[in-house]
Design an enzyme around this catalytic site. Sequence first.
Site, mmCIF file in Angstrom:
data_model
loop_
_atom_site.group_PDB
_atom_site.id
_atom_site.type_symbol
_atom_site.label_atom_id
_atom_site.label_comp_id
_atom_site.label_asym_id
_atom_site.label_seq_id
_atom_site.Cartn_x
_atom_site.Cartn_y
_atom_site.Cartn_z
ATOM 1 N N LYS A 1 0.820 -1.215 0.000
ATOM 2 C CA LYS A 1 0.000 0.000 0.000
ATOM 3 C C LYS A 1 0.851 1.262 0.000
ATOM 4 C CE LYS A 1 -4.109 -2.099 1.995
ATOM 5 N NZ LYS A 1 -5.160 -2.041 3.040
ATOM 6 N N CYS A 2 2.061 1.133 -0.473
ATOM 7 C CA CYS A 2 2.970 2.278 -0.593
ATOM 8 C C CYS A 2 2.692 2.952 -1.944
ATOM 9 C CB CYS A 2 4.413 1.813 -0.497
ATOM 10 S SG CYS A 2 5.626 3.117 -0.738
#
Length: 301
Positions: A101-102
Amino acid sequence: MDPFSLHNWEDITPIKQDDGPNPLAPIAYAPDYVNAMDYYRALAKVEEISERALDLTSYIIEMNPAHYTVWIYREKLLFALNKDLTEELDFIDEFAEENPKCYQLWHHRQAVVDKLGDPSRELNFINGILADDSKNYHAWSYRQWVNAHFELWDQELSDIDSLLAADIRNNSAWNQRFFVLTKGPNKLTTETIESEIPYVISKIRLAPHNESPWTYLRGIIEYTGYEKLDFIGDLCQELKDSQSPYMFGTLVDICEKKARKGDKQSIDLGVATCERLANHFDIIRKKYWLYRKEHFLSIAC
């Protein structure tokens, strides 16, 4: 990979982070990170294009994958040095596994794949991420870019079917289905919607309290301007024992569309359904449903 053991840095004067004279809450960075960032600032200031600069970005990203400006600098270095971008995708894969989720990572991957012009490994990569988290917003957003940019549509509905079979409440998959059928080459029309409606109904029957397919159903009706809406009433009658607020909400929307075309029975049904929602099935939004009720009454005047 420690860039300080691989390259000569004697010509570089590190630039310390400037937090001002009296920082309120200075961050206690690790010493290795502080040192790397000091050299990074020095290189970035002169926009150095070199292997040592690229190795330094790898080193920093390993410590902090969310450092957006380092990713941007890395992108510039990769392109200027004419690096093998398939190897860069391997590099990204390693970080994606631990940092799915970067968003900085996803943005970088998009830039690399766009430059590479080859999406052949992307859908498998995305499916791997979705296997761990089927509602990863970044993965779905990136997937839509891949679909549209490279016109990769053929596999989409099959993948969506698999995800919905695994989790009928996967709102992201429902959103993707709408995206494919409204943005892809085989756009949903008033003619083809009749093959889509049975599919949605079959999913609604499995979980009438699942909001997503009801929202999807309203969406495709609105998108196509489909007017043969009597099936909604029949479906609601079939599922009346479920007392689903999403079912009744859909019925309200359809009643309003028909009421605005002069259907008196739809006005009466819409008013009654709003009252049921306000007083029994969706009390938390009572004021909203009473507001919708007033709309029906104003149509009747």
